[in-house]
Enzyme design. Structure first.
Site, mmCIF file in Angstrom:
data_model
loop_
_atom_site.group_PDB
_atom_site.id
_atom_site.type_symbol
_atom_site.label_atom_id
_atom_site.label_comp_id
_atom_site.label_asym_id
_atom_site.label_seq_id
_atom_site.Cartn_x
_atom_site.Cartn_y
_atom_site.Cartn_z
ATOM 1 N N ASP A 1 -0.767 -6.220 0.122
ATOM 2 C CA ASP A 1 -1.190 -5.402 1.490
ATOM 3 C C ASP A 1 -2.750 -5.235 1.579
ATOM 4 O O ASP A 1 -3.543 -4.847 0.644
ATOM 5 C CB ASP A 1 -0.577 -4.220 1.431
ATOM 6 N N GLU B 1 9.559 -3.936 10.123
ATOM 7 C CA GLU B 1 10.042 -2.666 9.597
ATOM 8 C C GLU B 1 10.457 -1.742 10.779
ATOM 9 O O GLU B 1 9.712 -1.513 11.734
ATOM 10 C CB GLU B 1 8.760 -1.959 8.858
ATOM 11 N N GLU C 1 -0.901 -5.481 8.893
ATOM 12 C CA GLU C 1 0.095 -4.469 9.875
ATOM 13 C C GLU C 1 -0.727 -4.608 11.063
ATOM 14 O O GLU C 1 -2.018 -4.512 11.127
ATOM 15 C CB GLU C 1 -0.188 -3.253 9.341
ATOM 16 N N ASP D 1 0.907 -1.052 -0.056
ATOM 17 C CA ASP D 1 -0.078 -0.065 0.042
ATOM 18 C C ASP D 1 1.055 1.340 0.103
ATOM 19 O O ASP D 1 0.371 2.308 -0.077
ATOM 20 C CB ASP D 1 -0.970 0.181 1.042
ATOM 21 N N SER D 2 2.236 1.118 0.135
ATOM 22 C CA SER D 2 3.212 2.297 -0.329
ATOM 23 C C SER D 2 3.040 2.949 -1.477
ATOM 24 O O SER D 2 3.301 3.902 -1.787
ATOM 25 C CB SER D 2 4.636 1.850 -0.341
ATOM 26 N N LYS E 1 -0.919 -9.421 3.453
ATOM 27 C CA LYS E 1 -0.394 -8.865 4.597
ATOM 28 C C LYS E 1 -1.060 -7.920 5.591
ATOM 29 O O LYS E 1 -1.729 -6.953 4.849
ATOM 30 C CB LYS E 1 1.070 -7.932 3.953
HETATM 31 O O1 KIV Z 1 3.737 -1.067 1.637
HETATM 32 C C1 KIV Z 1 4.739 -1.499 1.530
HETATM 33 O O2 KIV Z 1 5.527 -1.227 0.587
HETATM 34 C C2 KIV Z 1 5.310 -2.117 2.800
HETATM 35 C C3 KIV Z 1 7.038 -2.024 2.688
HETATM 36 C C4 KIV Z 1 7.265 -0.907 3.368
HETATM 37 C C5 KIV Z 1 7.218 -3.318 3.454
HETATM 38 O O3 KIV Z 1 4.576 -2.698 3.517
#
Ligand code: KIV
Length: 266
Positions: free
Chosen positions: A84, A181, A114, A45-46, A112
């Site tokens: 994500d 992270e 968080e 989600d970056s 993934k």
């Molecule tokens: O969203 C993302 O790119 C991430 C990385 C920073 C690990 O979770």
């Protein structure tokens, strides 16, 4: 490259060979990253920051994620696609199942989430339904407002103790992988040794089972003009992007990246 599965990742951990992971958001980069030997493509989600220009990952929607997972799937050549779950897409059981179903049907092989110890419940639920999950611990960018900024986590002994306990509880709940992270390198080493599942690090030192970077960061691109301490510019000295991607994979496998200067102490 043969198709990378959870079994491949487990055997890489057991053999001590480091796992190379990169974020990826489209088909062309998926193909290039696979050609370079990247084993896991993280549709992170970056993308809210590096593609959409937001100042955090919070505005990213499930539809955004599904779109980019589908793009990556079209260019993928055997890597494992990790997607994500975006902010607030796994706040309830119903949302979690719906969101994971959407991302897996778009082409993800693993999702993934968080958080911390509370992820045990959704991860158990997902494992029971055949959906592999990666727990993202330490600096969790979706909680940036609660954390008061993008800061190293686990520096205090009580925080470190809690993170170690959470990692073990999440493995027991059925997590397929952990991502750490911005945690002190010593803590990341302890967690990587304490669990049997692969642990991927970003700003977590060299002892995790693998490394990940945001694609744009490692290509030397930054909207703000500033890079976090844990980033290395792999474009420097390379003729083109495929060469930079290959240099990243080589450095991860040879454990020349990350160097001590890319990590954090307690
Ligand atoms: O969203 C993302 O790119 C991430 C990385 C920073 C690990 O979770």
């Amino acid at each position: 490259m043969h198709d990378i599965t959870l079994i491949t990742l487990q055997s890489l951990k057991q053999s001590g060979e480091k796992i190379a992971m990169l974020t990826c958001y489209d088909a062309t980069f998926a193909q290039a990253a696979c050609a370079a030997g990247v084993e896991i493509l993280l549709v992170g989600d970056s993308l809210g920051m590096v593609l959409q220009g937001h100042d955090s990952t919070l505005p990213v929607t499930l539809a955004d994620m599904a779109y980019h997972v589908a793009c990556v799937k079209r260019g993928n050549q055997g890597a494992l696609i990790l997607a994500d779950l975006p902010f607030m897409a796994y706040a309830t059981t119903e949302q979690t199942l719906h969101s994971c179903g959407t991302l897996m049907q778009a082409g993800a092989h693993m999702v993934k989430l968080e958080g911390a110890g509370w992820l045990a419940e959704p991860i158990r639920l997902l494992a029971e339904r055949g959906i592999p999950a990666c727990a993202h611990l330490g600096l969790t960018p979706q909680a940036v407002n609660l954390l008061g900024g993008y800061k190293v986590q686990g520096r205090q002994e009580n925080q470190a103790r809690q993170m170690r306990a959470d990692a073990i509880a999440l493995e027991q709940a059925g997590a397929a992988m952990l991502l750490l992270e911005c945690v002190p390198s010593e803590l990341a080493t302890e967690i990587s040794q304490a669990v049997k599942i692969p642990v991927i690090g970003i700003g977590a030192g060299a002892s995790t089972d693998g490394q990940v970077l945001v694609l744009h960061d490692m290509l030397g691109l930054s909207l703000s003009g500033r890079s976090p301490k844990f980033v290395k510019d792999f474009m420097a000295g390379q003729a083109n992007i495929p060469a930079a991607l290959a240099a990243y994979v080589r450095a991860v496998k040879a454990v020349t990246f990350p160097a001590a200067e890319h990590g954090f102490s307690a």
